[in-house]
Design an enzyme around this catalytic site. Structure first.
Site, PDB file in Angstrom:
ATOM      1  N   ARG A 130      -7.741  -1.035 -49.553  1.00 24.78           N
ATOM      2  CA  ARG A 130      -7.748  -1.942 -48.451  1.00 24.78           C
ATOM      3  C   ARG A 130      -6.473  -2.818 -48.163  1.00 24.78           C
ATOM      4  NH1 ARG A 130     -13.062  -3.379 -50.449  1.00 24.78           N
ATOM      5  NH2 ARG A 130     -14.745  -2.299 -49.215  1.00 24.78           N
ATOM      6  N   LYS A 152       4.367  -0.944 -37.308  1.00 26.13           N
ATOM      7  CA  LYS A 152       3.446   0.297 -37.134  1.00 26.13           C
ATOM      8  C   LYS A 152       3.356   1.507 -37.975  1.00 26.13           C
ATOM      9  CE  LYS A 152       3.918   0.058 -31.858  1.00 26.13           C
ATOM     10  NZ  LYS A 152       4.479   0.706 -30.882  1.00 26.13           N
ATOM     11  N   GLU A 194      18.430   4.876 -29.920  1.00 29.38           N
ATOM     12  CA  GLU A 194      17.562   3.832 -30.131  1.00 29.38           C
ATOM     13  C   GLU A 194      18.458   2.605 -30.292  1.00 29.38           C
ATOM     14  OE1 GLU A 194      14.130   3.827 -29.860  1.00 29.38           O
ATOM     15  OE2 GLU A 194      13.454   5.956 -30.699  1.00 29.38           O
ATOM     16  N   LYS A 235      14.758  -6.297 -32.333  1.00 33.37           N
ATOM     17  CA  LYS A 235      13.204  -5.851 -32.561  1.00 33.37           C
ATOM     18  C   LYS A 235      12.504  -6.899 -33.167  1.00 33.37           C
ATOM     19  CE  LYS A 235       9.971  -2.236 -33.817  1.00 33.37           C
ATOM     20  NZ  LYS A 235       9.993  -0.759 -34.062  1.00 33.37           N
ATOM     21  N   GLU A 245       1.660  -5.351 -29.613  1.00 32.65           N
ATOM     22  CA  GLU A 245       1.997  -4.743 -28.384  1.00 32.65           C
ATOM     23  C   GLU A 245       1.012  -5.062 -26.939  1.00 32.65           C
ATOM     24  OE1 GLU A 245       3.843  -0.731 -28.584  1.00 32.65           O
ATOM     25  OE2 GLU A 245       2.685  -0.149 -27.404  1.00 32.65           O
ATOM     26  N   ARG A 249       6.282  -5.925 -26.582  1.00 34.86           N
ATOM     27  CA  ARG A 249       6.738  -5.033 -27.309  1.00 34.86           C
ATOM     28  C   ARG A 249       6.728  -3.678 -26.628  1.00 34.86           C
ATOM     29  NH1 ARG A 249       4.948  -3.872 -33.660  1.00 34.86           N
ATOM     30  NH2 ARG A 249       6.214  -2.210 -33.921  1.00 34.86           N
ATOM     31  N   ASN A 253       9.368   0.880 -25.681  1.00 36.11           N
ATOM     32  CA  ASN A 253       8.820   2.100 -25.206  1.00 36.11           C
ATOM     33  C   ASN A 253       9.764   2.595 -23.920  1.00 36.11           C
ATOM     34  OD1 ASN A 253       6.815   1.978 -26.982  1.00 36.11           O
ATOM     35  ND2 ASN A 253       5.296   1.267 -25.587  1.00 36.11           N
ATOM     36  N   HIS A 256      10.348   6.166 -23.270  1.00 37.95           N
ATOM     37  CA  HIS A 256       9.481   6.932 -24.443  1.00 37.95           C
ATOM     38  C   HIS A 256       8.260   7.593 -23.315  1.00 37.95           C
ATOM     39  CE1 HIS A 256      11.515   4.878 -27.459  1.00 37.95           C
ATOM     40  NE2 HIS A 256      10.644   5.310 -28.463  1.00 37.95           N
ATOM     41  N   HIS A 260       8.449  11.181 -24.889  1.00 33.73           N
ATOM     42  CA  HIS A 260       7.278  11.768 -25.555  1.00 33.73           C
ATOM     43  C   HIS A 260       6.761  13.153 -24.932  1.00 33.73           C
ATOM     44  CE1 HIS A 260       5.889   7.946 -28.118  1.00 33.73           C
ATOM     45  NE2 HIS A 260       7.086   8.653 -28.512  1.00 33.73           N
ATOM     46  N   HIS A 274      13.660  13.337 -31.688  1.00 35.02           N
ATOM     47  CA  HIS A 274      12.875  12.472 -30.902  1.00 35.02           C
ATOM     48  C   HIS A 274      14.091  11.439 -30.097  1.00 35.02           C
ATOM     49  CE1 HIS A 274      10.289   9.003 -30.309  1.00 35.02           C
ATOM     50  NE2 HIS A 274      11.266   8.354 -30.872  1.00 35.02           N
TER      51      HIS A 274
HETATM   52  N1  GLY Z   1       8.910   1.996 -31.953  1.00 33.55           N
HETATM   53  C1  GLY Z   1       8.351   1.135 -30.969  1.00 33.55           C
HETATM   54  C2  GLY Z   1       7.657  -0.067 -31.676  1.00 33.55           C
HETATM   55  O1  GLY Z   1       7.921  -0.339 -32.813  1.00 33.55           O
HETATM   56  O2  GLY Z   1       6.920  -0.942 -30.982  1.00 33.55           O
END
Ligand code: GLY
Length: 378
Positions: A130, A152, A194, A235, A245, A249, A253, A256, A260, A274
């Site tokens: 957990r 993430k 990035e 960031k 997000e 946040r 993107n 993206h 994507h 990517h």
């Molecule tokens: N890579 C985008 C984020 O971490 O929100």
């Protein structure tokens, strides 16, 4: 990227999340400090270092040497490289391994690798017993400025990338910039997309600095550290404001949604890395914004021009083997970001350093724009 450069005092960036705050330690040679840092964080812990075959060949011995003598026990797990490792199968075997090595809640898991290893290891750490604590030691530029920061974690599903995962913050990130010296140039350049993203989305002065100094960033040394630290600070600030997000946040993107879709159409393969997909996606986002009258055309051209100057692709026609048909592209866009009553959420720009979340973009406008971009590509 070849000159031997000396180690440096680290730059430390704080990710301010209350009781779950952590440091990002950035600098040449900082991998050597891993053992001392984790001994301070978790005295007497056992650690499991998770890596992939390519990264392990280059850096696993150094990582093990760095922690030995500072921890009770160290075990290693080496997985296959590549996006296909972010699967249920590898997640299950990693979880089994951590459990059988008796990695407990007061121990630590260390992700030594790029985004794939960081995402998979972070997710295993989120669910074993957990929730185990973990440390990110990112070995690609992309992972150092993006995926290792912000918690993430995920694996992929047959329906798409990162669809199964959890928010689970690391307890420490060590970005040893010397580890980037051995990256293939194409991979470093893709990660640079990035870095440029942080300038484009919210920091015009940083973007201007990158325009003037990008060659030094590629060469290594203080400019590279400055670029990585500035990206991580940007960031960290966004994640501290909006960890889950629900608002700001989403700005991360930028590029993206288009990116994507192109990446998926290219089969997540070497045809389009990517970061390369994100570079094309950001170029499209600026072009689309200019056509909607949100910013002068010359400013969009400046944004796109810098990406092109460093050798990143900026047009769909540059995807190896060609871009996908329009219907496929629109289907992939709809999968990535839900279409709600014919509207899409996009990150658009009012200028360099001034991106915003546009929640009500008409899918038909996007379709017409992409039809034109595809026509130019063919
Ligand atoms: N890579 C985008 C984020 O971490 O929100």
């Amino acid at each position: 990227m070849t000159a031997p450069l000396r180690g440096s005092d680290p730059i430390v960036v704080d990710v301010a999340l209350g009781a779950r705050s952590y440091d990002i330690v950035i600098g040449r040679g900082q991998l050597a400090s891993l053992g001392a840092r984790i001994a301070k964080l978790r005295p007497g812990a056992k650690v499991a270092i998770v890596s992939d075959k390519n990264v392990a060949a280059r850096h696993l011995d150094a990582a093990v040497a760095a922690v030995k003598g500072n921890v009770l026990q160290v075990c290693t797990v080496v997985l296959p490289p590549g996006e296909s490792t972010k699967s249920f199968e590898h997640l299950a075997s990693l979880c089994d391994h951590l459990i059988s090595q008796r990695i407990e809640r007061n121990d630590l898991v260390i992700a030594l690798g790029g985004g794939v290893i960081g995402d998979l290891t972070g997710f295993a750490a989120a669910i074993v017993r957990r929730g185990l604590d973990y440390v990110q030691v990112p070995t690609s530029l992309l992972a150092q400025v993006d995926s290792s920061v912000g918690g993430k974690t995920a694996i992929d599903s047959p329906q798409g990338k990162n669809l199964i995962g959890a928010f689970h913050q690391p307890v420490l990130v060590i970005a040893d910039t010397a580890l980037l010296d051995t990256l293939p140039e194409r991979e470093f350049r893709a990660g640079y997309a990035e870095v440029a993203k942080y300038g484009l989305l919210g920091d015009a002065a940083f973007f201007a600095w990158l325009e003037a100094n990008w060659k030094d960033v590629f060469a290594g040394g203080p400019a590279r550290e400055h670029a990585i630290a500035t990206s991580c600070r940007a960031k960290a600030a966004i994640v501290a404001r909006d960890e889950r997000e629900t608002g700001d946040r989403m700005l991360l993107n930028l590029g993206h949604t288009f990116g994507h879709a192109l990446e998926a159409a290219a089969g997540y393969s070497d045809r389009l890395l990517h970061g390369e997909a994100i570079a094309i996606g950001m170029a499209l986002a600026f072009e689309f914004s200019a056509r909607r009258g949100l910013l002068p055309k010359a400013e969009a051209e400046r944004a796109i021009g810098h990406l092109a100057a460093v050798g990143l692709p900026t047009r769909i026609g540059q995807v190896e083997g060609g871009g996908p048909p329009l219907d496929e592209l629109m289907d992939l866009i709809a999968q990535d970001k839900k279409v709600s009553r014919g509207k899409l959420t996009f990150i658009l720009a009012r200028g360099i350093g001034n991106a915003f979340v546009a929640p009500e973009v008409d899918a038909q406008d996007v379709r017409a724009f992409l039809a034109e971009m595809l026509k130019q590509a063919n």
